[in-house]
Design an enzyme around this catalytic site. Structure first.
Site, PDB file in Angstrom:
ATOM      1  N   GLU A  74       3.720   2.486  10.044  1.00  0.00           N
ATOM      2  CA  GLU A  74       3.783   1.443   9.022  1.00  0.00           C
ATOM      3  C   GLU A  74       3.812   2.177   7.695  1.00  0.00           C
ATOM      4  OE1 GLU A  74       3.079  -0.494   6.036  1.00  0.00           O
ATOM      5  OE2 GLU A  74       1.058  -0.965   6.733  1.00  0.00           O
ATOM      6  N   LEU A  75       4.979   2.177   7.061  1.00  0.00           N
ATOM      7  CA  LEU A  75       5.189   3.015   5.890  1.00  0.00           C
ATOM      8  C   LEU A  75       5.297   2.156   4.623  1.00  0.00           C
ATOM      9  CD1 LEU A  75       7.697   5.495   7.588  1.00  0.00           C
ATOM     10  CD2 LEU A  75       5.191   5.598   7.520  1.00  0.00           C
TER      11      LEU A  75
ATOM     12  N   LYS B 201      -8.339   9.940  11.631  1.00  0.00           N
ATOM     13  CA  LYS B 201      -8.250  10.887  10.530  1.00  0.00           C
ATOM     14  C   LYS B 201      -8.088  10.047   9.260  1.00  0.00           C
ATOM     15  CE  LYS B 201      -6.545  13.719   7.389  1.00  0.00           C
ATOM     16  NZ  LYS B 201      -6.126  13.223   6.046  1.00  0.00           N
TER      17      LYS B 201
ATOM     18  N   GLU C  83       9.572   2.568  -4.432  1.00  0.00           N
ATOM     19  CA  GLU C  83       8.351   1.800  -4.229  1.00  0.00           C
ATOM     20  C   GLU C  83       7.431   2.048  -5.421  1.00  0.00           C
ATOM     21  OE1 GLU C  83       4.992   0.894  -0.841  1.00  0.00           O
ATOM     22  OE2 GLU C  83       5.753   2.941  -0.989  1.00  0.00           O
TER      23      GLU C  83
ATOM     24  N   CYS D 155       1.207  -1.855   0.611  1.00  0.00           N
ATOM     25  CA  CYS D 155       2.574  -1.721   1.129  1.00  0.00           C
ATOM     26  C   CYS D 155       3.279  -3.066   1.171  1.00  0.00           C
ATOM     27  CB  CYS D 155       2.544  -1.108   2.535  1.00  0.00           C
ATOM     28  SG  CYS D 155       1.921   0.579   2.589  1.00  0.00           S
TER      29      CYS D 155
ATOM     30  N   GLY E 279       1.090   4.963   6.057  1.00  0.00           N
ATOM     31  CA  GLY E 279       1.149   5.890   4.941  1.00  0.00           C
ATOM     32  C   GLY E 279       2.516   5.926   4.299  1.00  0.00           C
ATOM     33  N   SER E 280       2.795   7.028   3.667  1.00  0.00           N
ATOM     34  CA  SER E 280       4.039   7.187   2.919  1.00  0.00           C
ATOM     35  C   SER E 280       5.208   7.531   3.834  1.00  0.00           C
ATOM     36  CB  SER E 280       3.880   8.304   1.881  1.00  0.00           C
ATOM     37  OG  SER E 280       3.736   9.566   2.530  1.00  0.00           O
TER      38      SER E 280
ATOM     39  N   TRP F 207      -5.673   5.396   2.129  1.00  0.00           N
ATOM     40  CA  TRP F 207      -6.828   5.126   1.271  1.00  0.00           C
ATOM     41  C   TRP F 207      -6.850   3.707   0.718  1.00  0.00           C
ATOM     42  CZ3 TRP F 207      -4.551   3.506  -3.093  1.00  0.00           C
ATOM     43  CH2 TRP F 207      -3.289   4.017  -3.410  1.00  0.00           C
ATOM     44  N   ASN F 208      -5.725   2.993   0.747  1.00  0.00           N
ATOM     45  CA  ASN F 208      -5.672   1.735  -0.007  1.00  0.00           C
ATOM     46  C   ASN F 208      -6.450   0.591   0.644  1.00  0.00           C
ATOM     47  OD1 ASN F 208      -3.664   1.786   1.969  1.00  0.00           O
ATOM     48  ND2 ASN F 208      -2.288   0.459   0.818  1.00  0.00           N
TER      49      ASN F 208
END
Length: 451
Positions: free
Chosen positions: A228-229, A154, A356, A262, A206-207, A130-131
């Site tokens: 990419e976390l 998605k 984080e 991130c 995401g996370s 969402w960021n």
């Protein structure tokens, strides 16, 4: 299942969305598989022509698309407009360079002819956050599509409208039906999709928790993934640095998107002899920031994307203060807003150092030697990016090689740029997006050997 999007500025509902049925998702995957057959056969120039049209739409309707971002997740409108322009840039970049990046490579062997070709895999499922609800999508989708793959997106459940708007943009630009589709799905449906024979690769931003779930499902089905976390990026300032510039860039790096990035600077490591001056300059920069309505052009910091995110950040701050962190400014939650915050004496065992932190807070620590700076910087499970401020280029290059991250920025803002590969190491994920590496991630690297 229903998903509800909420405007974080006033916490008012925006829209309700139903998850797609399993049958609808199956139909969409089939349509995408059929689109792949013709899409992979198109020339790079034909694909590029469509991407140039798409980038024109992004630029022409920048304000409307930016409004969608700001309303769904609270990003200041001037940053949302910049996000749209960056999407147009990545579309143009791959339209211009894909043919070169994917060109056949001759290799000299004992054969009469031997070479490498890069071929698309099929449907790539993008599970996006969402960021940066537009940029993260285009960052993976533009190279994947220019390589000849088709894409199913998605979007995050809190930015569904943004995901549907992106599908509309692709259709408006003239992309063939099924080339790019957006789905609304729950976690179980995503797991089933990853297991579908139609899906050939998965890109996730995401996370860490989401990365584990997706990598596990993909591994069980032998599917290629790019993850990419999170990040806990160090921002290292040496005594010989331009302190005012370091503080200015440091605040910008921490506060972009309200700190919800991130690749934002998370842990500020400052040489002990200039710590007080750096904190003073950083405080001056933070005090200039305007907190308010994200749709107001004057706003620098909007609300956090959701109320629970602001609550979690406040909990991290309060726990750290109880463990000895010193509050210089801020530390206050006002609904979904979190006031710009500076904390010093951040140490091991504090959430602001160990975890984080996704929000507008600067956690500052000190170091005495270059070796200590490296040790502190690397003392995290994450490894996305790092920033080093120093006038000593030899030191900067030593640091760049010693830091366990995917990218290092010296005297500059850390960011993703189409002209450079982007990604992390350790628990920040694997694989690369952007540049030549990004377009080749979801391809079959085929060897051809002719005796």
């Amino acid at each position: 299942m229903k998903f509800k999007t909420i405007n974080p500025y006033n916490n008012r509902p925006i829209e309700d969305f139903d998850t797609y049925t399993d049958e609808k998702i199956a139909d969409m995957l089939y349509i995408s598989s059929q689109a792949f057959i013709s899409w992979k056969s198109k020339s790079y120039s034909d694909r590029a022509e469509l991407f140039f049209k798409l980038s024109d739409i992004l630029r022409t309707r920048q304000q409307a698309f930016a409004d969608t971002i700001s309303k769904e997740m609270g990003k200041p409108i001037k940053e949302a407009k910049a996000e749209i322009m960056k999407c147009a840039w990545v579309c143009d970049y791959y339209a211009q360079h894909a043919a070169k990046f994917m060109a056949e490579e001759e290799v000299k062997t004992d054969a009469s002819k031997s070479y490498i070709v890069y071929e698309p895999l099929g449907i790539v499922l993008g599970i996006m956050p969402w960021n940066f609800p537009f940029w993260q999508v285009f960052r993976f989708a533009a190279p994947a599509l220019m390589a000849g793959n088709t894409v199913v997106l998605k979007p995050a459940t809190s930015t569904i409208r943004a995901g549907l708007v992106i599908e509309y943009i692709f259709l408006t630009a003239g992309f063939p039906r099924g080339t790019f589709q957006t789905i609304i799905a729950d976690n179980e449906q995503i797991r089933q999709m990853i297991g579908s024979p139609y899906i050939q690769g998965v890109a996730l931003t995401g996370s860490e928790r989401a990365g584990i779930a997706v990598a596990s499902a993909a591994g069980a089905n032998i599917k290629k993934t790019v993850l990419e976390l999170g990040g806990s990026d160090p921002f290292i300032v040496f005594a010989d640095a331009d302190l005012k510039e370091a503080a200015k860039i440091g605040v910008q790096s921490r506060m972009i998107n309200g700190g919800q990035s991130c690749v934002a600077a998370k842990r500020f490591l400052v040489e002990e002899s200039i710590l007080d001056k750096f904190v003073e300059f950083a405080k001056q920069e933070m005090e200039k920031l305007v907190v308010g309505d994200p749709l107001d052009e004057k706003t620098d910091v909007g609300p956090m994307a959701r109320l629970d995110l602001a609550e979690k950040l406040h909990e991290q701050v309060q726990k750290s203060i109880k463990k000895g962190a010193k509050l210089v400014m801020g530390g206050e939650q006002r609904g979904s807003f979190y006031m710009p915050t500076i904390l010093t004496e951040a140490k091991y065992g504090m959430p602001i150092f160990d975890e984080e932190t996704f929000g507008p807070i600067m956690a500052i620590s000190s170091f005495k030697t270059e070796e200590e700076a490296i040790r502190l910087a690397n003392s995290t499970d994450f490894g996305l990016a790092a920033t080093v401020f120093t006038q000593n280029i030899q030191r900067a290059e030593r640091m760049s090689r010693a830091l366990e991250v995917g990218s290092v920025y010296v005297n500059a803002l850390a960011k993703s740029d189409p002209r450079m590969p982007f990604g992390g190491t350790k628990k920040s994920g694997y694989g690369r997006e952007l540049y030549i590496h990004g377009i080749r991630e979801f391809t079959n690297v085929k060897t051809v050997y002719i005796a």
